[in-house]
Design an enzyme around this catalytic site. Structure first.
Site, PDB file in Angstrom:
ATOM      1  N   ASP A 292       0.859  -1.180   0.000  1.00 12.54           N
ATOM      2  CA  ASP A 292       0.000   0.000   0.000  1.00 12.54           C
ATOM      3  C   ASP A 292       0.898   1.234   0.000  1.00 12.54           C
ATOM      4  O   ASP A 292       1.935   1.254   0.680  1.00 12.54           O
ATOM      5  CB  ASP A 292      -0.882  -0.003   1.257  1.00 12.54           C
ATOM      6  CG  ASP A 292      -1.658   1.302   1.357  1.00 12.54           C
ATOM      7  OD1 ASP A 292      -1.249   2.173   2.157  1.00 12.54           O
ATOM      8  OD2 ASP A 292      -2.620   1.468   0.583  1.00 12.54           O
ATOM      9  N   ILE A 293       0.548   2.225  -0.777  1.00 18.64           N
ATOM     10  CA  ILE A 293       1.295   3.488  -0.762  1.00 18.64           C
ATOM     11  C   ILE A 293       0.624   4.404   0.253  1.00 18.64           C
ATOM     12  O   ILE A 293      -0.551   4.751   0.114  1.00 18.64           O
ATOM     13  CB  ILE A 293       1.282   4.143  -2.152  1.00 18.64           C
ATOM     14  CG1 ILE A 293       1.948   3.226  -3.178  1.00 18.64           C
ATOM     15  CG2 ILE A 293       1.968   5.507  -2.107  1.00 18.64           C
ATOM     16  CD1 ILE A 293       3.409   2.911  -2.896  1.00 18.64           C
TER      17      ILE A 293
ATOM     18  N   HIS B 190       5.019  14.836 -15.103  1.00 16.79           N
ATOM     19  CA  HIS B 190       5.695  16.128 -15.283  1.00 16.79           C
ATOM     20  C   HIS B 190       5.698  16.869 -13.957  1.00 16.79           C
ATOM     21  O   HIS B 190       4.713  16.857 -13.212  1.00 16.79           O
ATOM     22  CB  HIS B 190       5.074  16.954 -16.406  1.00 16.79           C
ATOM     23  CG  HIS B 190       3.747  17.600 -16.147  1.00 16.79           C
ATOM     24  ND1 HIS B 190       3.624  18.832 -15.554  1.00 16.79           N
ATOM     25  CD2 HIS B 190       2.495  17.188 -16.447  1.00 16.79           C
ATOM     26  CE1 HIS B 190       2.329  19.158 -15.501  1.00 16.79           C
ATOM     27  NE2 HIS B 190       1.632  18.190 -16.017  1.00 16.79           N
TER      28      HIS B 190
ATOM     29  N   GLU C 218       6.477  20.468 -19.392  1.00 15.84           N
ATOM     30  CA  GLU C 218       5.332  19.807 -20.041  1.00 15.84           C
ATOM     31  C   GLU C 218       4.308  20.847 -20.439  1.00 15.84           C
ATOM     32  O   GLU C 218       3.708  20.789 -21.498  1.00 15.84           O
ATOM     33  CB  GLU C 218       4.697  18.804 -19.080  1.00 15.84           C
ATOM     34  CG  GLU C 218       3.595  17.948 -19.696  1.00 15.84           C
ATOM     35  CD  GLU C 218       2.196  18.569 -19.628  1.00 15.84           C
ATOM     36  OE1 GLU C 218       2.041  19.598 -18.924  1.00 15.84           O
ATOM     37  OE2 GLU C 218       1.285  18.050 -20.276  1.00 15.84           O
ATOM     38  N   GLU C 219       4.141  21.851 -19.604  1.00 14.33           N
ATOM     39  CA  GLU C 219       3.095  22.849 -19.863  1.00 14.33           C
ATOM     40  C   GLU C 219       3.415  23.731 -21.072  1.00 14.33           C
ATOM     41  O   GLU C 219       2.549  24.430 -21.579  1.00 14.33           O
ATOM     42  CB  GLU C 219       2.885  23.723 -18.618  1.00 14.33           C
ATOM     43  CG  GLU C 219       2.450  22.969 -17.390  1.00 14.33           C
ATOM     44  CD  GLU C 219       1.027  22.398 -17.467  1.00 14.33           C
ATOM     45  OE1 GLU C 219       0.554  21.853 -16.471  1.00 14.33           O
ATOM     46  OE2 GLU C 219       0.379  22.507 -18.549  1.00 14.33           O
TER      47      GLU C 219
ATOM     48  N   ASP D  99      -0.516  12.181 -14.963  1.00 17.70           N
ATOM     49  CA  ASP D  99      -0.656  13.636 -15.061  1.00 17.70           C
ATOM     50  C   ASP D  99      -2.078  13.979 -14.606  1.00 17.70           C
ATOM     51  O   ASP D  99      -3.050  13.700 -15.293  1.00 17.70           O
ATOM     52  CB  ASP D  99      -0.431  14.073 -16.514  1.00 17.70           C
ATOM     53  CG  ASP D  99      -0.499  15.585 -16.700  1.00 17.70           C
ATOM     54  OD1 ASP D  99      -0.288  16.033 -17.832  1.00 17.70           O
ATOM     55  OD2 ASP D  99      -0.771  16.313 -15.712  1.00 17.70           O
TER      56      ASP D  99
ATOM     57  N   ASP E 152      -5.183   8.558  -3.313  1.00 18.11           N
ATOM     58  CA  ASP E 152      -4.753   7.311  -2.669  1.00 18.11           C
ATOM     59  C   ASP E 152      -4.921   6.126  -3.627  1.00 18.11           C
ATOM     60  O   ASP E 152      -4.011   5.325  -3.829  1.00 18.11           O
ATOM     61  CB  ASP E 152      -5.584   7.104  -1.399  1.00 18.11           C
ATOM     62  CG  ASP E 152      -5.063   5.935  -0.571  1.00 18.11           C
ATOM     63  OD1 ASP E 152      -5.857   5.341   0.184  1.00 18.11           O
ATOM     64  OD2 ASP E 152      -3.869   5.603  -0.694  1.00 18.11           O
TER      65      ASP E 152
ATOM     66  N   ASP F  53      -1.860   3.881  -5.253  1.00 14.37           N
ATOM     67  CA  ASP F  53      -1.777   2.425  -5.077  1.00 14.37           C
ATOM     68  C   ASP F  53      -1.811   1.714  -6.432  1.00 14.37           C
ATOM     69  O   ASP F  53      -1.175   0.680  -6.622  1.00 14.37           O
ATOM     70  CB  ASP F  53      -2.923   1.929  -4.189  1.00 14.37           C
ATOM     71  CG  ASP F  53      -2.782   2.412  -2.753  1.00 14.37           C
ATOM     72  OD1 ASP F  53      -3.808   2.550  -2.055  1.00 14.37           O
ATOM     73  OD2 ASP F  53      -1.639   2.696  -2.336  1.00 14.37           O
TER      74      ASP F  53
HETATM   75  N1  DTR Z   1      -2.391  18.536 -20.754  1.00 18.91           N
HETATM   76  C1  DTR Z   1      -2.358  18.186 -19.331  1.00 18.91           C
HETATM   77  C2  DTR Z   1      -3.754  17.976 -18.788  1.00 18.91           C
HETATM   78  C3  DTR Z   1      -4.543  16.990 -19.575  1.00 18.91           C
HETATM   79  C4  DTR Z   1      -5.605  17.298 -20.353  1.00 18.91           C
HETATM   80  N2  DTR Z   1      -6.113  16.122 -20.922  1.00 18.91           N
HETATM   81  C5  DTR Z   1      -5.354  15.097 -20.514  1.00 18.91           C
HETATM   82  C6  DTR Z   1      -5.423  13.720 -20.807  1.00 18.91           C
HETATM   83  C7  DTR Z   1      -4.474  12.875 -20.263  1.00 18.91           C
HETATM   84  C8  DTR Z   1      -3.451  13.390 -19.448  1.00 18.91           C
HETATM   85  C9  DTR Z   1      -3.374  14.787 -19.145  1.00 18.91           C
HETATM   86  C10 DTR Z   1      -4.341  15.611 -19.683  1.00 18.91           C
HETATM   87  C11 DTR Z   1      -1.700  19.306 -18.553  1.00 18.91           C
HETATM   88  O1  DTR Z   1      -2.242  20.406 -18.546  1.00 18.91           O
HETATM   89  O2  DTR Z   1      -0.654  19.025 -17.948  1.00 18.91           O
HETATM   90 ZN    ZN Z   2      -1.330  21.431 -17.092  1.00 15.17          ZN
HETATM   91 ZN    ZN Z   3      -0.343  18.152 -16.353  1.00 11.90          ZN
HETATM   92 CA    CA Z   4      -2.697   3.754  -0.325  1.00  7.12          CA
END
Ligand code: DTR
Ligand code: ZN
Ligand code: ZN
Ligand code: CA
Length: 451
Positions: free
Chosen positions: A56-57, A138, A184-185, A213, A315, A319
């Site tokens: 379990d985490i 990310h 990532e953004e 994410d 949670d 897990d």
């Molecule tokens: N682009 C990601 C948020 C996000 C939007 N749709 C999905 C689908 C699967 C994973 C992430 C996302 C962000 O803003 O980091």
């Molecule tokens: Zn984002």
């Molecule tokens: Zn994101």
């Molecule tokens: Ca847990």
């Protein structure tokens, strides 16, 4: 090759055959040769190590990391964005935890929008270096807020899963590699940089990439990426065990860091609890929460702070990550004994272009084994006319059988053992059979690959 019986003179045949053989030798593949073996295919008896159950985490541990990310943002202008001090401070926090836990960490720098970006890679020592299971998230947020759900949640859960590997001193069959991506953004730039700079031979070793994410959204959905079937099943089975229904994430393509891996053919999967899309009534029925409200009303906003988390979702997903790392990380890199077969007859033209038959392998992880069994069933008089090769998905040829002036026996029914460990298991494999001498014809009855 067969001269008409009255004309047959061993010397002549041998001479002509030798010429053919010599010519054949001139064009013979110089690729690695197979070790011919005539033993019938036998399922590999190697015991399959039982998958050990993931621990379990502890939610409290994950939330403690989120609290740290919140404090880091507060101390650095309110965010953890690429190019800002809050991002590097977040990376330094995560790296320190991993170094203390025995991971081999690497910080990979890149430039994006005229600012230095950083990826953090953490390798858990051990496991099959040719079968690397990756899990990542990310670490950067947007400039408008602390980025706790997006994506402190994924970063914290992956960190805690890695620390659980260390606590357990897990000895997985695969090599485990964890990653925290920068920028990532700004367009998935950190993960793209990593994949683009990963040599092809190293990419081929990555058996799968798991992406996390936004996995703690306050009005959560439980979405599983609909990508690699084996990875998707691993996650779905976990939630089924919890009695929690899931939906496939239909908008995930290209939306997060798994995209770069998917684009180079690496199996991917992941989990998601939703962003700005609105939860439907049907979804509220099965998951609870509020219909008509966004899964995360603070998406990319200043209110994406430590209160912007649903503990149950965080949670469960933490897990689920551990479950996937343990399950996929401890299964055999290549499950032994899987047989792939093509039983379609293919005519072999006499003394002409090669006949080919293909088998497409999918759903496997990592590379083919060093003892790939190739079962061949060919009906052909005077089999000495035949050259037989196995062609791997990347085009590499492995000689199974050379032509032979002296082999007047009929038919080729044999199993060859090929060291295919340099080849990715998934893809289209080809059996190539060429008749290099006039007269005598036949056909491929079928062939099979046993992993
Ligand atoms: N682009 C990601 C948020 C996000 C939007 N749709 C999905 C689908 C699967 C994973 C992430 C996302 C962000 O803003 O980091
Ligand atoms: Zn984002
Ligand atoms: Zn994101
Ligand atoms: Ca847990």
């Amino acid at each position: 090759m067969r001269l008409s019986a009255p004309d047959r003179a061993p010397g002549v045949r041998r001479l002509v055959a030798c010429a053919v053989l010599a010519l054949g030798g001139l064009f013979a593949s110089t690729a690695p040769t197979a070790v011919a073996a005539s033993t019938p295919p036998t399922a590999l008896a190697a015991p399959v190590p039982s998958a050990t159950a993931a621990p379990d985490i502890p939610l409290a541990n994950v939330k403690a990391h989120l609290s740290q990310f919140g404090s880091i943002a507060a101390a650095n202008g309110g965010n953890r964005a690429h190019g800002r001090p809050g991002y590097k401070a977040s990376l330094d926090y995560v790296k320190a935890k991993l170094d203390a836990a025995g991971f081999t960490t690497t910080v990979q720098q890149f430039t994006a929008s005229s600012a230095t970006g950083y990826n953090l890679i953490a390798d858990w020592p051990g496991g099959d270096p040719n079968a690397v299971l990756m899990a990542g998230a990310h670490l950067d947020g947007v400039t408008s807020g602390p980025g706790i759900n997006d994506n402190g949640s994924g970063s914290a859960a992956v960190l805690e899963s890695a620390l659980a590997v260390s606590r357990a001193q897990l000895q997985p069959t695969k090599h485990l590699r964890f990653a925290w991506w920068g920028a990532e953004e700004l367009g998935l730039l950190g993960s793209k940089h990593y994949v683009n700079n990963l040599p092809a031979a190293e990419r081929a070793k990555v058996s799968g990439y798991l992406n996390f994410d936004m996995i703690g959204s306050p009005n959560p959905g439980y979405f599983v990426y609909d990508d690699d079937p084996a990875i998707e099943k691993t996650f779905k089975d976990y939630f089924t065990g919890l009695g929690v229904p899931t939906e496939i994430e239909t908008e995930g393509d290209g939306r997060s860091d798994h995209a770069a891996f998917k684009n180079v053919g690496i199996p991917v999967g992941g989990l998601f609890t939703g962003a700005s899309r609105t939860k439907t009534s049907a979804q509220a029925q099965k998951w609870g929460g509020t219909a008509g409200q966004a899964f995360d009303r603070c998406y990319h906003s200043s209110c994406d702070g430590t209160a912007n988390i649903n503990d149950t979702a965080l949670d469960r997903n933490s897990d689920a990550i551990a479950h996937a790392v343990w399950t996929l990380g401890t299964e055999p890199a290549i499950p032994p004994g899987d047989v792939y077969e093509n039983t379609t007859d293919v005519a072999i033209p006499d003394n002409a272009a090669a006949a080919t038959s293909t088998i497409t392998v999918s759903g496997r992880t990592g590379n083919a084994p060093a003892t790939l069994k190739v079962g061949v069933d060919i009906t052909h008089t005077w089999r000495g006319d035949l050259v037989v090769d196995l062609i791997a998905p990347d085009g590499t040829a492995y000689r199974l059988k050379n032509s032979s002036a002296n082999d007047s026996a009929d038919n080729v029914v044999a199993t060859y053992t090929v060291n295919a460990s340099a080849e990715t298991a998934n893809g289209t494999w080809t059996l190539r059979v060429q008749d290099v001498a006039a007269q005598d014809t036949g056909r491929i009855n079928g062939w099979k690959l046993t992993f």
